[in-house]
Write a protein that holds these residues in place. Structure first.
Motif, PDB file in Angstrom:
ATOM      1  N   UNK A 108      51.607  55.988  79.832  1.00  0.00           N
ATOM      2  CA  UNK A 108      51.423  54.637  79.928  1.00  0.00           C
ATOM      3  C   UNK A 108      52.825  54.203  80.513  1.00  0.00           C
ATOM      4  N   UNK A 109      53.959  54.521  79.957  1.00  0.00           N
ATOM      5  CA  UNK A 109      55.361  53.944  80.616  1.00  0.00           C
ATOM      6  C   UNK A 109      55.442  54.301  81.890  1.00  0.00           C
ATOM      7  N   UNK A 164      44.262  51.912  82.222  1.00  0.00           N
ATOM      8  CA  UNK A 164      43.523  50.666  81.766  1.00  0.00           C
ATOM      9  C   UNK A 164      44.321  49.781  80.442  1.00  0.00           C
ATOM     10  N   UNK A 165      45.259  50.704  79.916  1.00  0.00           N
ATOM     11  CA  UNK A 165      45.998  50.148  78.829  1.00  0.00           C
ATOM     12  C   UNK A 165      47.251  49.349  79.554  1.00  0.00           C
ATOM     13  N   UNK A 230      42.947  46.251  69.982  1.00  0.00           N
ATOM     14  CA  UNK A 230      43.926  46.457  71.155  1.00  0.00           C
ATOM     15  C   UNK A 230      44.293  45.577  71.974  1.00  0.00           C
ATOM     16  N   UNK A 231      43.282  44.773  72.820  1.00  0.00           N
ATOM     17  CA  UNK A 231      43.546  43.815  73.839  1.00  0.00           C
ATOM     18  C   UNK A 231      44.092  42.552  73.298  1.00  0.00           C
ATOM     19  N   UNK A 232      43.875  42.139  71.983  1.00  0.00           N
ATOM     20  CA  UNK A 232      44.635  41.100  71.465  1.00  0.00           C
ATOM     21  C   UNK A 232      46.113  41.396  71.133  1.00  0.00           C
ATOM     22  N   UNK A 233      46.359  42.629  70.660  1.00  0.00           N
ATOM     23  CA  UNK A 233      47.588  43.005  70.421  1.00  0.00           C
ATOM     24  C   UNK A 233      48.610  43.371  71.416  1.00  0.00           C
ATOM     25  N   UNK A 240      53.798  50.517  76.665  1.00  0.00           N
ATOM     26  CA  UNK A 240      54.213  51.707  76.510  1.00  0.00           C
ATOM     27  C   UNK A 240      54.450  51.867  74.958  1.00  0.00           C
ATOM     28  N   UNK A 241      54.887  50.944  73.987  1.00  0.00           N
ATOM     29  CA  UNK A 241      55.143  51.124  72.713  1.00  0.00           C
ATOM     30  C   UNK A 241      54.014  50.878  72.030  1.00  0.00           C
ATOM     31  N   UNK A 242      52.756  50.250  72.524  1.00  0.00           N
ATOM     32  CA  UNK A 242      51.754  50.026  71.779  1.00  0.00           C
ATOM     33  C   UNK A 242      50.690  51.760  71.762  1.00  0.00           C
ATOM     34  N   UNK A 243      50.971  52.162  72.975  1.00  0.00           N
ATOM     35  CA  UNK A 243      50.438  53.560  73.140  1.00  0.00           C
ATOM     36  C   UNK A 243      50.996  54.505  72.148  1.00  0.00           C
TER      37      UNK A 243
END
Length: 309
Positions: A108-109, A164-165, A230-233, A240-243
């Motif tokens: 992700x990063x 996607x993320x 997930x989408x809202x957050x 990268x931090x969400x992952x």
């Protein structure tokens, strides 16, 4: 919404995904994997339709052609990820699959940097490595088993998950319509999964009925609730931090196996779960605490890895 609330939503999403692993495994034995993906996300799409309609009626952010194309692209990425993961998990071992799925955390990063040019913070990179080591320890005695074609599918799925993320914050920056994005994403996945699955996999009404409890849980909870959270957050937490926070999914999956399937966790597996948890906590700490903990965490991580090899 505050950052801490957004992060808590991601933890809840990770919990739901972790417990949904059992439902996915059960459904995979009863019906075609891609068909299952399609049916479960059609249910998710139907569940999100009222929220998307309400949002569209009162939102001050009209959708443009570019927004629709981006939402479709995100849906396609998640379809590729979900379908390949489901097919791959049917042909790879649980040991390999659990570790390989976690690798999207470090991808992700890379995707965020490619899109925005913003370099990930050092703490994110260190925490990402810690999460990967933790996922390794969660495998059976920290050993991968013989490789199969399913492993390659899971690795490709990681790339699609990461893509996607990383695209979600881009969409939300263009238009503040998270429920529409969830609805559109689920619709794309549902239609593609159903068409591809029914076109290339055997189908039986008996199998569909037998898998209905798993479809309901995966469609309403894992899809309708967790993916939407997930989408809202992701509007408030960097991708990268969400992952890293979402990597707690593997910990919850292991715990659900212990509670629901009477599985046992080895000492290294428990240490792996602690590592993933600490990695998620590390990115949550304030800058002062990160500066103090980072060197110590990196040293400890190196020691854990050298002992586990």
């Amino acid at each position: 919404m505050s950052r801490i609330r957004a992060d808590l939503l991601l933890v809840l999403a990770a919990f739901i995904w972790g417990t949904a692993f059992i439902a996915q495994k059960n459904a995979g034995e009863l019906m075609g994997p891609v068909t299952f993906v399609g049916v479960r996300f059609l249910l998710s799409c139907a569940a999100l339709a009222p929220l998307a309609l309400y949002e569209g009626r009162y939102s001050g952010s009209p959708l443009k052609k570019g927004d629709l194309l981006l939402a479709g692209l995100i849906g396609f990425c998640v379809f590729v990820a979900a379908a390949l993961q489901q097919v791959g998990l049917a042909t790879t071992t649980a040991t390999n699959g659990g570790f390989l799925t976690a690798l999207y955390v470090v991808l992700v990063p890379v995707f965020v940097f490619a899109q925005t040019g913003v370099r990930p913070r050092q703490v994110v990179l260190v925490a990402g490595l810690g999460s990967i080591v933790g996922a390794w320890l969660l495998t059976d005695s920290a050993q991968l088993q013989s490789w199969t074609s399913g492993d390659a599918l899971v690795l490709i799925a990681d790339i699609a998950w990461a893509a996607g993320i990383s695209l979600v914050p881009t969409f939300l920056a263009r238009t503040d319509r998270p429920y529409f994005l969830a609805f559109a994403q689920f619709g794309v996945i549902g239609v593609l999964g159903t068409v591809v699955g029914l076109g290339g996999e055997p189908f039986s009404l008996e199998g569909l009925i037998a898998a209905l409890p798993s479809i309901l849980y995966a469609g309403l909870c894992s899809g309708g609730i967790a993916f939407t959270l997930q989408i809202v957050a992701l509007k408030y937490t960097p991708a990268a931090e969400a992952a890293l926070i979402m990597s707690l999914e593997s910990v919850f999956a292991a715990l659900s196996g212990v509670i629901l399937l009477s599985e046992r966790l080895t000492g290294p597996a428990m240490l792996g779960g602690v590592l993933i948890l600490l990695s998620a906590v590390l990115v949550e700490a304030g800058p002062a605490a990160q500066n103090i903990w980072l060197t110590q965490y990196w040293t400890w991580l190196a020691q854990v890895w050298s002992r586990a090899r």
